[in-house]
Design a protein around this motif. Sequence first.
Motif, PDB file in Angstrom:
ATOM      1  N   GLU A   7       0.816  -1.207   0.000  1.00 45.08           N
ATOM      2  CA  GLU A   7       0.000   0.000   0.000  1.00 45.08           C
ATOM      3  C   GLU A   7       0.852   1.260   0.000  1.00 45.08           C
ATOM      4  N   TYR A   8       1.963   1.228   0.731  1.00 40.28           N
ATOM      5  CA  TYR A   8       2.754   2.447   0.852  1.00 40.28           C
ATOM      6  C   TYR A   8       3.422   2.845  -0.465  1.00 40.28           C
ATOM      7  N   PRO A   9       4.219   1.979  -1.115  1.00 39.02           N
ATOM      8  CA  PRO A   9       4.811   2.411  -2.397  1.00 39.02           C
ATOM      9  C   PRO A   9       3.765   2.692  -3.461  1.00 39.02           C
ATOM     10  N   ALA A  10       2.623   2.030  -3.394  1.00 36.69           N
ATOM     11  CA  ALA A  10       1.573   2.290  -4.385  1.00 36.69           C
ATOM     12  C   ALA A  10       1.126   3.742  -4.295  1.00 36.69           C
ATOM     13  N   GLY A  11       0.825   4.199  -3.094  1.00 37.32           N
ATOM     14  CA  GLY A  11       0.405   5.583  -2.921  1.00 37.32           C
ATOM     15  C   GLY A  11       1.504   6.564  -3.274  1.00 37.32           C
ATOM     16  N   MET A  12       2.725   6.265  -2.868  1.00 39.66           N
ATOM     17  CA  MET A  12       3.824   7.190  -3.111  1.00 39.66           C
ATOM     18  C   MET A  12       4.187   7.285  -4.589  1.00 39.66           C
ATOM     19  N   THR A  51      -1.309  -2.907  -9.238  1.00 40.60           N
ATOM     20  CA  THR A  51      -0.271  -2.628 -10.237  1.00 40.60           C
ATOM     21  C   THR A  51       1.114  -2.749  -9.622  1.00 40.60           C
ATOM     22  N   VAL A  52       1.278  -2.200  -8.413  1.00 41.86           N
ATOM     23  CA  VAL A  52       2.572  -2.284  -7.729  1.00 41.86           C
ATOM     24  C   VAL A  52       2.874  -3.723  -7.343  1.00 41.86           C
ATOM     25  N   SER A  53       1.862  -4.486  -6.958  1.00 38.55           N
ATOM     26  CA  SER A  53       2.067  -5.901  -6.622  1.00 38.55           C
ATOM     27  C   SER A  53       2.597  -6.675  -7.819  1.00 38.55           C
ATOM     28  N   LEU A  54       2.057  -6.393  -9.004  1.00 38.70           N
ATOM     29  CA  LEU A  54       2.544  -7.051 -10.220  1.00 38.70           C
ATOM     30  C   LEU A  54       3.983  -6.638 -10.521  1.00 38.70           C
ATOM     31  N   ALA A  55       4.291  -5.364 -10.309  1.00 35.97           N
ATOM     32  CA  ALA A  55       5.658  -4.890 -10.538  1.00 35.97           C
ATOM     33  C   ALA A  55       6.624  -5.546  -9.558  1.00 35.97           C
ATOM     34  N   ALA A  56       6.221  -5.646  -8.290  1.00 37.51           N
ATOM     35  CA  ALA A  56       7.073  -6.292  -7.292  1.00 37.51           C
ATOM     36  C   ALA A  56       7.277  -7.768  -7.605  1.00 37.51           C
TER      37      ALA A  56
END
Length: 234
Positions: free
Chosen positions: A169-174, A181-186
């Motif tokens: 949640e944190y990098p997604a918001g930042m 989307t960030v989960s897929l990138a990670a």
Amino acid sequence: MNITIIKNKILGSLDPEIIERLQLRSLRLPSGHQIEDPGEPIDQLIFIEKGIGSMTTTYGDGFQVEMGLFGYESVMGASALIGTRRSIHKVYMRMSGYGFSCRIDTAISEFARFGRFHDVVLQYIQALLIQACQSAGCNAHHTVSQRLSRWLLLWDDRSDNPILPLTHEYPAGMLGSNRSTVSLAAEHLQNEGLIQYSRGKIVIRDRPGLEKYSCECYRIVMDHLDDDLEAVQS
């Protein structure tokens, strides 16, 4: 104050008599501790010794986008020295630590001497501006995987712990994106062997590989910051 115990790069570049005039006070900086709030006066400078701070732009619906990170190389609140009366950003601690504070009126008096402190602070403000501008361009142009790589590298530079306590949640918001989307990138970065992530933490497994995968924005920001730190220490 014994200058040899200071880890902050800006304070470490100052002569003992300047440190004495700043009348520093030690303080704990727990995670979530609010440093600045939009619309509120900036009443102190904060020099981080350990920990990571975040500067975000906050919108009316509560959405935030990160514009800059603060670590041991930084001074928070420096815009007050060049005329900012009230903060336009939210600034808070994301990773707990400790540091030193200085009353803003004391800092303004030292800044007005136009000596070493004045020059060092201006150099840092320039570096922070470049970081903010580069982050804005990066969020608009590069892929989420590249942006996440850049962001993780910047975090790693400011942390003395190989385990980064980060939820998705944190990098997604930042990064101005959403959690899925960030989960897929990670997941992509993990499949490439660059990171390992689990609930609440991320470990960088291959830093050279992550630097290579990241966009050019990371190196632009770090090269400029390294040049500035070299300049203030010379």
